[in-house]
Design a protein around this motif. Structure first.
Motif, mmCIF file in Angstrom:
data_model
loop_
_atom_site.group_PDB
_atom_site.id
_atom_site.type_symbol
_atom_site.label_atom_id
_atom_site.label_comp_id
_atom_site.label_asym_id
_atom_site.label_seq_id
_atom_site.Cartn_x
_atom_site.Cartn_y
_atom_site.Cartn_z
ATOM 1 N N ILE A 157 0.839 -1.205 0.000
ATOM 2 C CA ILE A 157 0.000 0.000 0.000
ATOM 3 C C ILE A 157 0.870 1.250 0.000
ATOM 4 O O ILE A 157 0.600 2.218 -0.727
ATOM 5 N N ALA A 158 1.928 1.237 0.808
ATOM 6 C CA ALA A 158 2.836 2.387 0.859
ATOM 7 C C ALA A 158 3.494 2.617 -0.498
ATOM 8 O O ALA A 158 3.588 3.758 -0.968
ATOM 9 N N ARG A 159 3.941 1.547 -1.131
ATOM 10 C CA ARG A 159 4.559 1.688 -2.450
ATOM 11 C C ARG A 159 3.579 2.295 -3.436
ATOM 12 O O ARG A 159 3.946 3.165 -4.241
ATOM 13 N N ASP A 160 2.312 1.846 -3.394
ATOM 14 C CA ASP A 160 1.308 2.381 -4.298
ATOM 15 C C ASP A 160 1.076 3.867 -4.060
ATOM 16 O O ASP A 160 0.667 4.591 -4.983
ATOM 17 N N ARG A 161 1.354 4.341 -2.852
ATOM 18 C CA ARG A 161 1.145 5.751 -2.505
ATOM 19 C C ARG A 161 2.401 6.597 -2.655
ATOM 20 O O ARG A 161 2.398 7.776 -2.299
ATOM 21 N N GLY A 162 3.483 6.001 -3.145
ATOM 22 C CA GLY A 162 4.701 6.763 -3.344
ATOM 23 C C GLY A 162 5.521 6.959 -2.092
ATOM 24 O O GLY A 162 6.330 7.893 -2.004
ATOM 25 N N ILE A 163 5.357 6.078 -1.113
ATOM 26 C CA ILE A 163 6.113 6.128 0.137
ATOM 27 C C ILE A 163 7.228 5.088 0.075
ATOM 28 O O ILE A 163 6.986 3.933 -0.287
ATOM 29 N N THR A 164 8.437 5.486 0.416
ATOM 30 C CA THR A 164 9.559 4.545 0.489
ATOM 31 C C THR A 164 9.472 3.768 1.799
ATOM 32 O O THR A 164 9.187 4.343 2.853
ATOM 33 N N VAL A 165 9.693 2.453 1.745
ATOM 34 C CA VAL A 165 9.618 1.622 2.943
ATOM 35 C C VAL A 165 10.946 0.931 3.197
ATOM 36 O O VAL A 165 11.555 0.372 2.280
ATOM 37 N N ILE A 166 11.394 0.987 4.446
ATOM 38 C CA ILE A 166 12.515 0.174 4.914
ATOM 39 C C ILE A 166 11.913 -0.922 5.792
ATOM 40 O O ILE A 166 11.258 -0.630 6.792
ATOM 41 N N GLY A 167 12.087 -2.168 5.407
ATOM 42 C CA GLY A 167 11.527 -3.282 6.155
ATOM 43 C C GLY A 167 12.596 -4.016 6.936
ATOM 44 O O GLY A 167 13.693 -4.254 6.427
ATOM 45 N N VAL A 168 12.269 -4.357 8.179
ATOM 46 C CA VAL A 168 13.179 -5.132 9.023
ATOM 47 C C VAL A 168 12.522 -6.478 9.310
ATOM 48 O O VAL A 168 11.370 -6.540 9.743
ATOM 49 N N ALA A 172 15.872 -14.760 6.439
ATOM 50 C CA ALA A 172 15.225 -15.606 5.439
ATOM 51 C C ALA A 172 14.160 -14.866 4.639
ATOM 52 O O ALA A 172 13.748 -15.328 3.568
ATOM 53 N N ASN A 173 13.707 -13.718 5.147
ATOM 54 C CA ASN A 173 12.609 -13.002 4.486
ATOM 55 C C ASN A 173 13.043 -11.730 3.763
ATOM 56 O O ASN A 173 12.195 -10.985 3.264
ATOM 57 N N LEU A 174 14.349 -11.483 3.682
ATOM 58 C CA LEU A 174 14.803 -10.231 3.065
ATOM 59 C C LEU A 174 14.443 -10.161 1.580
ATOM 60 O O LEU A 174 13.997 -9.114 1.092
ATOM 61 N N GLU A 175 14.633 -11.243 0.839
ATOM 62 C CA GLU A 175 14.293 -11.212 -0.575
ATOM 63 C C GLU A 175 12.798 -11.021 -0.781
ATOM 64 O O GLU A 175 12.371 -10.356 -1.724
ATOM 65 N N TYR A 176 12.008 -11.606 0.116
ATOM 66 C CA TYR A 176 10.557 -11.419 0.049
ATOM 67 C C TYR A 176 10.217 -9.939 0.182
ATOM 68 O O TYR A 176 9.403 -9.404 -0.577
ATOM 69 N N LEU A 177 10.837 -9.242 1.143
ATOM 70 C CA LEU A 177 10.575 -7.814 1.325
ATOM 71 C C LEU A 177 10.996 -7.020 0.092
ATOM 72 O O LEU A 177 10.301 -6.101 -0.344
ATOM 73 N N ARG A 178 12.146 -7.369 -0.460
ATOM 74 C CA ARG A 178 12.624 -6.659 -1.654
ATOM 75 C C ARG A 178 11.691 -6.891 -2.840
ATOM 76 O O ARG A 178 11.459 -5.982 -3.649
ATOM 77 N N ASP A 179 11.140 -8.091 -2.931
ATOM 78 C CA ASP A 179 10.192 -8.379 -4.015
ATOM 79 C C ASP A 179 8.937 -7.514 -3.894
ATOM 80 O O ASP A 179 8.263 -7.242 -4.898
ATOM 81 N N LEU A 180 8.620 -7.079 -2.660
ATOM 82 C CA LEU A 180 7.465 -6.216 -2.433
ATOM 83 C C LEU A 180 7.827 -4.740 -2.561
ATOM 84 O O LEU A 180 6.995 -3.866 -2.284
ATOM 85 N N GLY A 181 9.059 -4.465 -2.962
ATOM 86 C CA GLY A 181 9.458 -3.091 -3.227
ATOM 87 C C GLY A 181 10.112 -2.357 -2.094
ATOM 88 O O GLY A 181 10.315 -1.132 -2.170
ATOM 89 N N ALA A 182 10.451 -3.062 -1.004
ATOM 90 C CA ALA A 182 11.045 -2.402 0.155
ATOM 91 C C ALA A 182 12.564 -2.487 0.142
ATOM 92 O O ALA A 182 13.150 -3.422 -0.412
#
Length: 297
Positions: A157-168, A172-182
């Motif tokens: 949702i944040a990506r769709d709104r033009g918000i940059t996200v840093i995910g922690v 094992a889940n880092l690539e998953y987060l990157r695939d979602l644009g974070a």
């Protein structure tokens, strides 16, 4: 009918599959034959009694808020939905063969019942905490516990709104987060410095309750820029605990729009039988979820 119930607060072992009377759709409600029910952290928090002081609960009680299924009873005053429609939404005691929903929407084309059951509460929560954080397009939002259901929704949702996200999240889940644009990094020693290396943080969300409130305040510079949905001690540090739901019908409408536009997809990590609800709670409490866990009826 069969439903999952508990007669005392406690661990997963207090959950039992019982025979129960069928619920019925009162005014403004619908009943569905449940095909799948979402497993949310709030489910086991209620089961443990974490909210009994602020939300008293009569025992024995059922479990579950989210579900997807087929309408089989329509209450007085309800329009726009008919018996046989495939819907997803929010109600009470959804770990059951039949459940009454208070908010619902037709399932988007191409979504399975298992997938649909994972959306209602997490999308409402994601929309609410993004709004409460005050983060705006062009700014950066830090999300702790980013790989779970709410985190997956927040990132998209944040990506769709033009918000940059840093995910922690866990390694094992880092690539998953990157695939979602974070932008993504792990917990552990030095994680605050790793976040700073990725960018300046304008607001932060604690979605996992992993004891990082002080660090999130440090990174944002202001406790008013931090929102938690998982740490009941957050208010002691000046951080808002967000626990009051907004408009679920509005959230479902936005979910349908995002899904239809290909901007939101929350994967189902694991499915469980109704009789295995306790195992679902054990896994949910262990964390490290990628997407959603659901119970299939």
């Amino acid at each position: 009918m069969k439903k999952v119930s508990f007669a005392e607060f406690g661990g997963p072992d207090v959950l039992h599959l019982i025979a129960a009377e069928e619920p019925h759709a009162g005014p403004g409600r619908i009943r569905i034959a449940v095909r799948a029910a979402g497993v949310n952290p709030v489910d086991w928090r209620i089961r443990e009694g974490q909210f009994r002081e602020v939300r008293p609960l009569d025992l024995p009680a059922g479990v579950g808020l989210d579900a997807a299924g087929v309408v089989d009873e329509v209450g007085e005053g309800v329009e726009g939905v008919e018996v046989g429609d495939r819907v997803f939404g929010e109600g009470v005691d959804t770990y059951a063969e039949l459940a009454v929903l208070s908010a619902w929407a037709r399932m988007p084309e191409g979504l399975t019942f298992e997938e649909a059951a994972g959306y209602p509460s997490v999308v409402e929560t994601a929309l609410r905490v993004i709004r409460e954080s005050g983060v705006r397009p062009g700014q950066t939002l830090l999300v702790s516990g980013a790989s779970g259901g709410v985190g997956s929704a927040v990132l998209q949702i944040a990506r769709d709104r033009g918000i940059t996200v840093i995910g922690v999240a866990g390694a094992a889940n880092l690539e998953y987060l990157r695939d979602l644009g974070a932008l993504a990094t792990t917990y552990g020693d030095g994680w605050v410095e790793r976040v700073r290396a990725l960018g300046t943080v304008d607001a932060a969300l604690d979605l996992a309750g992993s004891g990082v409130i002080r660090e999130l305040v440090e990174l944002t510079g202001d406790p008013r820029r931090v929102i938690s949905i998982a740490d009941l001690g957050a208010p002691d540090l000046g951080v808002r605990f967000s626990g009051v739901a907004g408009s679920v019908p509005d959230a479902l409408a936005e979910a349908v729009d995002l899904i239809a536009r290909g901007k939101l997809h929350i994967p189902v990590e694991k499915s469980y039988a109704l009789a295995d609800a306790a195992a679902a709670h054990v896994d949910s409490q262990a964390g490290h979820t990628r997407g959603r866990r659901v119970i299939v009826i």
